[in-house]
Design an enzyme around this catalytic site. Structure first.
Site, PDB file in Angstrom:
ATOM      1  N   SER A  84       0.845  -1.125  -0.044  1.00 44.97           N
ATOM      2  CA  SER A  84       0.169  -0.266  -0.198  1.00 44.97           C
ATOM      3  C   SER A  84       0.898   1.316   0.134  1.00 44.97           C
ATOM      4  O   SER A  84       0.400   2.512   0.027  1.00 44.97           O
ATOM      5  CB  SER A  84      -0.952   0.067   1.221  1.00 44.97           C
ATOM      6  OG  SER A  84      -0.231   0.176   2.522  1.00 44.97           O
ATOM      7  N   THR A 205      -2.722   2.266   2.800  1.00 53.48           N
ATOM      8  CA  THR A 205      -2.035   3.591   3.031  1.00 53.48           C
ATOM      9  C   THR A 205      -1.268   3.652   4.390  1.00 53.48           C
ATOM     10  O   THR A 205      -1.755   2.816   5.307  1.00 53.48           O
ATOM     11  CB  THR A 205      -3.047   4.958   3.231  1.00 53.48           C
ATOM     12  OG1 THR A 205      -3.711   4.966   1.938  1.00 53.48           O
ATOM     13  CG2 THR A 205      -2.617   6.339   3.376  1.00 53.48           C
ATOM     14  N   THR A 223       1.139   6.955   0.551  1.00 55.65           N
ATOM     15  CA  THR A 223       0.358   5.860   0.048  1.00 55.65           C
ATOM     16  C   THR A 223       0.980   5.575  -1.375  1.00 55.65           C
ATOM     17  O   THR A 223       1.222   6.587  -2.069  1.00 55.65           O
ATOM     18  CB  THR A 223      -0.938   6.005  -0.009  1.00 55.65           C
ATOM     19  OG1 THR A 223      -1.864   5.055  -0.332  1.00 55.65           O
ATOM     20  CG2 THR A 223      -1.370   7.235  -0.935  1.00 55.65           C
ATOM     21  N   ARG A 233      -4.569   9.440 -11.114  1.00 62.12           N
ATOM     22  CA  ARG A 233      -5.441   9.573 -10.189  1.00 62.12           C
ATOM     23  C   ARG A 233      -4.862  10.119  -8.967  1.00 62.12           C
ATOM     24  O   ARG A 233      -3.681   9.441  -8.514  1.00 62.12           O
ATOM     25  CB  ARG A 233      -6.297   8.382 -10.019  1.00 62.12           C
ATOM     26  CG  ARG A 233      -7.328   8.397  -8.651  1.00 62.12           C
ATOM     27  CD  ARG A 233      -6.499   7.738  -7.547  1.00 62.12           C
ATOM     28  NE  ARG A 233      -7.560   7.671  -6.498  1.00 62.12           N
ATOM     29  CZ  ARG A 233      -7.260   7.268  -5.204  1.00 62.12           C
ATOM     30  NH1 ARG A 233      -6.115   7.193  -4.815  1.00 62.12           N
ATOM     31  NH2 ARG A 233      -8.442   7.061  -4.201  1.00 62.12           N
ATOM     32  N   THR A 256      -7.133   6.687   6.277  1.00 66.59           N
ATOM     33  CA  THR A 256      -6.947   5.586   5.199  1.00 66.59           C
ATOM     34  C   THR A 256      -8.191   5.210   4.654  1.00 66.59           C
ATOM     35  O   THR A 256      -9.177   5.267   5.134  1.00 66.59           O
ATOM     36  CB  THR A 256      -6.056   4.462   5.676  1.00 66.59           C
ATOM     37  OG1 THR A 256      -6.884   3.722   6.588  1.00 66.59           O
ATOM     38  CG2 THR A 256      -4.707   4.884   6.562  1.00 66.59           C
ATOM     39  N   GLY A 257      -8.237   4.413   3.556  1.00 67.91           N
ATOM     40  CA  GLY A 257      -9.288   3.941   3.008  1.00 67.91           C
ATOM     41  C   GLY A 257      -9.782   4.643   1.674  1.00 67.91           C
ATOM     42  O   GLY A 257      -8.914   5.302   0.959  1.00 67.91           O
TER      43      GLY A 257
END
Ligand code: GLY
Length: 359
Positions: A84, A205, A223, A233, A256-257
């Site tokens: 990650s 991340t 990340t 992106r 994170t996520g």
């Protein structure tokens, strides 16, 4: 949200808030005569145990929190088994690793960030150079790489063989409308999980936030971003207020996520503002997550029960040394160094994770 699901959400949020209060009470650190913890307090996402230990060690030696957390996450950025972050991070849809990172220094309220940075293992260190050695807040893509080169950062191929094989499996099996064919005995890509509708991807991340005994805060988020993303992106991690925010008078927060949800809700800024308004760190995280959930309008991002088909985790550290974390779905943990102990703790949450979102 329907009235029924709204009531369910409020019940879940109340239950989660109770959990959060418990976590916050358990987290109260011993105080110095100034009312702050007498030693460093450092929190991070669950992959950040080595980072919290390293950052705490450095802060105890007098290193500023922002420098300490960048040194801490460098351990994880250099770990090829963490897919990650940094070296070994999962690549974009073309197989190219693109990294995002931000740093924020409490005492100066300065920040620095890089986005879409290729070929540099330690994007957080480059972000710290942006903070210290430019008048800018974010450098992206080719400009970020040129800046890193100017500062002598070593270039390398960040796509490890394992990450390449995970990406290749995705590429060969994500569509039956192209000419890529997976081998029948393809190894299971363990790092890949289903957490957003029908798309297989990860949002891993590292976020790490620290407080020293003088009450100064610093934070970092680093990340490789959404796996198999469209080239270019940018996620929440390099966006100040989204994936990271520090206010030296109040606290620090990070995420994170699913970055798109975090960006659209300014979630780290919102978490710090909730602490400013008096909420405990865990309750502040839950409030920011509740707002994310309330703003999920697209059917493609909702489960049949109306809840999000993705997860976000928020982490928060208050200036007085209290700390907490929470996720939309249960089961998350986070790393903490406080009172001389480095460990993982359970995060608060809004909803019990259903079976079909496990694994
Ligand atoms: N939170 C990481 C990302 O969405 O890029």
């Amino acid at each position: 949200m329907t009235e029924v699901s709204r009531r369910g959400f409020l019940r879940a949020a109340a239950a989660a808030a109770a959990l959060g209060h418990h976590a916050a009470r358990a987290a109260d650190p011993p105080k110095s005569s100034g009312g702050r913890p007498s030693g460093p307090t450092v929190i991070a996402s669950a992959n950040g145990l080595p980072a919290t230990a390293k950052a705490a060690e450095l802060i105890a030696q007098g290193v500023a929190p922002v420098d300490a957390v960048v040194a801490g996450v460098a351990i994880v950025e250099a770990d090829p088994t963490d897919h990650s972050v940094g070296l070994g991070g999962l690549p974009n849809e073309r197989g190219v690793v693109e990294l995002d990172a931000s740093v924020m220094d409490g005492p100066t309220h300065n920040s620095g960030a890089v986005a879409g940075l290729q070929r540099i293992r330690h994007p957080a260190q480059v972000a710290l150079r942006v903070l210290r050695r430019t008048d800018h807040a974010i450098l992206v893509g080719a400009g970020a790489l040129e800046f890193a080169r100017a500062h002598g950062f070593e270039e390398e191929n960040l796509l490890t063989d394992e990450a390449r094989r995970i990406w290749l499996k995705w590429k060969e099996s994500h569509s039956d409308r192209d000419d890529w064919i997976p081998p029948v005995d393809a190894p299971d890509a363990g790092a890949v999980r289903r957490d957003s509708g029908s798309v297989l991807h990860t949002y891993g991340t590292i976020n790490c936030d620290a407080l020293d005994a003088r009450g100064n805060l610093g934070g970092v988020t680093s990340t490789s971003g959404l796996s198999y993303k469209l080239p270019g992106r940018v996620g929440d991690s390099p966006i100040i207020g989204a994936g990271l925010y520090v206010d030296n008078e109040v606290g620090a927060a990070g995420s994170t996520g699913r970055g798109e949800a975090v960006i659209k809700n300014c979630a780290s800024f919102a978490t710090v503002e909730q602490m400013r308004a008096g909420k405990s760190p865990t309750d502040a995280c839950l409030a920011a997550l509740g707002r994310i959930v309330a703003h999920v309008k697209d059917a493609r991002l909702r489960r049949a029960d109306g809840r999000p088909n993705f997860d976000v985790k928020m982490y928060a550290l208050a200036k007085d040394g209290r700390f907490g974390a929470a996720s939309i779905w249960s089961g998350a943990r986070f790393a903490v160094y406080s009172n001389g102990h480095n460990r993982l703790e359970d995060a608060g949450y809004l909803f019990d994770r259903p079976e079909d979102m496990k694994g």
